[in-house]
Motif scaffolding. Structure first.
Motif, mmCIF file in Angstrom:
data_model
loop_
_atom_site.group_PDB
_atom_site.id
_atom_site.type_symbol
_atom_site.label_atom_id
_atom_site.label_comp_id
_atom_site.label_asym_id
_atom_site.label_seq_id
_atom_site.Cartn_x
_atom_site.Cartn_y
_atom_site.Cartn_z
ATOM 1 N N GLU A 149 0.864 -1.223 0.046
ATOM 2 C CA GLU A 149 -0.036 -0.031 -0.026
ATOM 3 C C GLU A 149 0.832 1.354 -0.184
ATOM 4 O O GLU A 149 0.522 2.373 -0.544
ATOM 5 C CB GLU A 149 -0.894 -0.121 1.307
ATOM 6 C CG GLU A 149 -2.238 0.991 1.045
ATOM 7 C CD GLU A 149 -2.857 0.782 -0.184
ATOM 8 O OE1 GLU A 149 -3.151 1.605 -0.917
ATOM 9 O OE2 GLU A 149 -3.466 -0.352 -0.378
ATOM 10 N N ARG A 152 2.016 1.727 -3.361
ATOM 11 C CA ARG A 152 0.946 2.263 -4.358
ATOM 12 C C ARG A 152 0.731 3.788 -4.123
ATOM 13 O O ARG A 152 0.385 4.673 -5.001
ATOM 14 C CB ARG A 152 -0.421 1.447 -4.030
ATOM 15 C CG ARG A 152 -0.462 0.327 -4.779
ATOM 16 C CD ARG A 152 -2.078 -0.369 -4.842
ATOM 17 N NE ARG A 152 -2.351 -0.930 -3.368
ATOM 18 C CZ ARG A 152 -1.962 -2.049 -3.136
ATOM 19 N NH1 ARG A 152 -1.354 -2.917 -4.268
ATOM 20 N NH2 ARG A 152 -2.062 -2.685 -2.024
ATOM 21 N N LEU A 153 0.823 4.366 -2.841
ATOM 22 C CA LEU A 153 0.539 5.674 -2.660
ATOM 23 C C LEU A 153 2.126 6.515 -2.929
ATOM 24 O O LEU A 153 1.864 7.610 -3.459
ATOM 25 C CB LEU A 153 0.793 5.947 -1.131
ATOM 26 C CG LEU A 153 0.457 7.145 -0.491
ATOM 27 C CD1 LEU A 153 -0.707 7.812 -0.863
ATOM 28 C CD2 LEU A 153 0.267 7.134 1.098
ATOM 29 N N ASP A 156 1.242 6.841 -6.690
ATOM 30 C CA ASP A 156 0.091 8.066 -7.012
ATOM 31 C C ASP A 156 0.931 9.445 -6.668
ATOM 32 O O ASP A 156 0.259 10.283 -7.440
ATOM 33 C CB ASP A 156 -0.921 7.627 -5.712
ATOM 34 C CG ASP A 156 -1.707 6.626 -6.044
ATOM 35 O OD1 ASP A 156 -1.722 5.981 -7.344
ATOM 36 O OD2 ASP A 156 -2.591 6.182 -5.009
ATOM 37 N N ALA A 227 -2.289 9.703 4.963
ATOM 38 C CA ALA A 227 -2.832 8.884 3.864
ATOM 39 C C ALA A 227 -2.801 7.251 3.967
ATOM 40 O O ALA A 227 -3.907 6.405 3.746
ATOM 41 C CB ALA A 227 -2.413 9.430 2.742
ATOM 42 N N LEU A 228 -1.597 6.874 4.451
ATOM 43 C CA LEU A 228 -1.333 5.456 4.497
ATOM 44 C C LEU A 228 -2.308 4.782 5.482
ATOM 45 O O LEU A 228 -2.964 3.888 5.104
ATOM 46 C CB LEU A 228 0.102 5.255 4.784
ATOM 47 C CG LEU A 228 0.375 3.805 4.914
ATOM 48 C CD1 LEU A 228 0.237 2.921 3.353
ATOM 49 C CD2 LEU A 228 1.944 3.769 5.270
ATOM 50 N N GLY A 230 -5.095 6.078 6.312
ATOM 51 C CA GLY A 230 -6.474 5.936 5.994
ATOM 52 C C GLY A 230 -6.761 4.664 4.967
ATOM 53 O O GLY A 230 -7.906 4.116 5.235
ATOM 54 N N ARG A 231 -5.778 4.473 4.162
ATOM 55 C CA ARG A 231 -5.883 3.301 3.220
ATOM 56 C C ARG A 231 -5.962 1.992 4.027
ATOM 57 O O ARG A 231 -6.595 1.135 3.427
ATOM 58 C CB ARG A 231 -4.782 3.291 2.145
ATOM 59 C CG ARG A 231 -4.693 4.597 1.241
ATOM 60 C CD ARG A 231 -3.680 4.449 0.265
ATOM 61 N NE ARG A 231 -3.725 5.669 -0.832
ATOM 62 C CZ ARG A 231 -3.573 5.626 -2.265
ATOM 63 N NH1 ARG A 231 -2.917 4.512 -2.496
ATOM 64 N NH2 ARG A 231 -3.553 6.544 -2.802
ATOM 65 N N LEU A 232 -5.344 2.023 4.985
ATOM 66 C CA LEU A 232 -4.802 0.586 5.742
ATOM 67 C C LEU A 232 -5.763 0.387 6.846
ATOM 68 O O LEU A 232 -5.913 -0.804 7.429
ATOM 69 C CB LEU A 232 -3.506 0.433 6.219
ATOM 70 C CG LEU A 232 -2.478 0.304 4.931
ATOM 71 C CD1 LEU A 232 -0.975 0.174 5.490
ATOM 72 C CD2 LEU A 232 -2.703 -0.867 4.281
#
Length: 257
Positions: A149, A152-153, A156, A227-228, A230-232
Motif C-alpha cells: 500500500e 501504491r501511494l 500515486d 493517507a497510508l 487511511g488506506r490501511l
C-alpha cells in the motif's frame, strides 16, 4: 542492522513487542548455567539481561551505537559491543572465549542484513563446534500489506519504488543459506504473527521506526503517513488498534562438532 541512526528510546517506549515476542527464543536457546551466549542484534539489551538471569555469560552485539548506549545505561553491569556481525572477530566479544559461543540468539535482526551468505558464515564462525543457533527474522511476505500500500501511494505521488533494506527469505531459502554455511538445521517454522502496535498513530510510528525507506523522497511525510493509515485502516485496523502483518521465520540450527 541498517547503517542508520536508531531512536533507541522510541524503540523501548513504543516497540517493546520486539523483545517480548523474543522471549520464546530464550526457551529454545535453553541456556545452561555457565554457558557463553551471544545475542546478535541485541537492541537495548533485554535479552542479554534475561540470559544472564538464567545463569549464562551473555554478551550483546549490535551495530547501532544508539542501541548499545541505551543497553549500557539500562544494564551497566552487563557486556555489550558495538560492531557489525560481518566484520566482528571472536576476540572483540570478550568475555566470550576465542573458541566461540556455546549458543547464539538473534531476534528480528538478520532480515536487516541482505548479505545472507556472509551473515550465515559469520554466525557459524562465532559458534564453537556443537554450538547452537536460535534465530527469528522476517520471512517471505512479512509486512507485505504495509509495503504494497505504501508503494501504491508512492506511485500515486509519482515517486519511484523505495529501495528496500530488508531480506525476507522463504523457509527453504533460509535453510539452504544456513546449510551452505555448514549448519545442520534441526527445526524451522514460517508462520503469521499479526502484531499489535500501540496508539492511534501506531502504524505511522512503526513506519518511521522500521520502514523509513518508504518515506524516501516524500515531500510531506506526515501527510503521506496520514493517507497510508487511511488506506490501511480497513485491513490492519481492528477494534481500535493497529496490527502489523508480520510473517516470521524461526530456526534452530547446530554447528556440527
Amino acid at each position: 542492522m541498517p547503517d542508520t541512526a536508531w531512536n533507541a528510546a522510541l524503540y523501548d517506549e513504543r516497540h517493546g513487542f520486539v523483545s517480548s515476542h523474543g522471549r520464546e527464543l530464550l526457551d529454545l536457546v535453553d541456556p545452561q548455567p555457565g554457558e557463553h551466549v551471544l545475542d546478535v542484534g541485541c537492541g537495548t539489551g533485554d535479552h542479554v539481561a534475561a540470559l544472564t538471569g538464567r545463569g549464562a555469560h551473555a554478551v550483546g552485539l549490535d551495530s547501532s551505537p544508539e542501541m548499545v548506549g541505551r543497553a549500557r545505561r539500562k544494564y551497566p553491569a552487563l557486556h555489550f559491543v558495538t560492531g557489525d556481525l560481518l566484520g566482528v572477530r571472536p576476540e572483540d566479544l570478550a568475555p566470550l572465549p576465542g573458541s566461540g559461543a556455546d549458543a547464539i540468539l538473534s531476534n528480528a535482526t538478520l532480515h536487516w542484513i541482505p548479505q545472507a551468505p556472509q551473515a550465515a558464515a559469520a554466525l557459524f564462525r562465532l559458534l564453537r563446534p556443537a554450538g547452537r543457533l536460535v534465530a527469528e527474522l522476517g520471512g517471505a511476505g512479512n509486512v507485505a500489506t504495509i509495503v504494497s500500500e505504501a508503494e501504491r501511494l508512492r506511485a500515486d505521488e509519482r515517486l519511484p519504488p523505495a529501495d528496500s533494506p530488508w531480506y525476507f527469505p522463504t523457509l527453504a531459502g533460509w535453510a539452504l543459506v544456513l546449510e551452505t554455511a555448514g549448519f545442520e538445521v534441526r527445526a524451522a517454522w514460517h508462520f503469521e504473527r499479526p502484531t499489535p502496535l500501540d496508539g492511534d498513530d501506531g502504524l505511522a510510528t512503526w513506519v518511521r521506526m522500521f520502514g523509513g525507506h518508504l518515506l524516501a523522497g516524500v515531500p510531506d511525510p506526515d501527510a503521506f503517513l496520514h493517507a497510508l493509515q487511511g488506506r490501511l485502516r480497513g485491513t490492519l485496523g481492528r477494534e481500535g488498534r493497529w496490527y502489523a502483518d508480520y510473517r516470521r521465520l524461526r530456526v534452530v540450527a547446530v554447528r556440527p562438532s
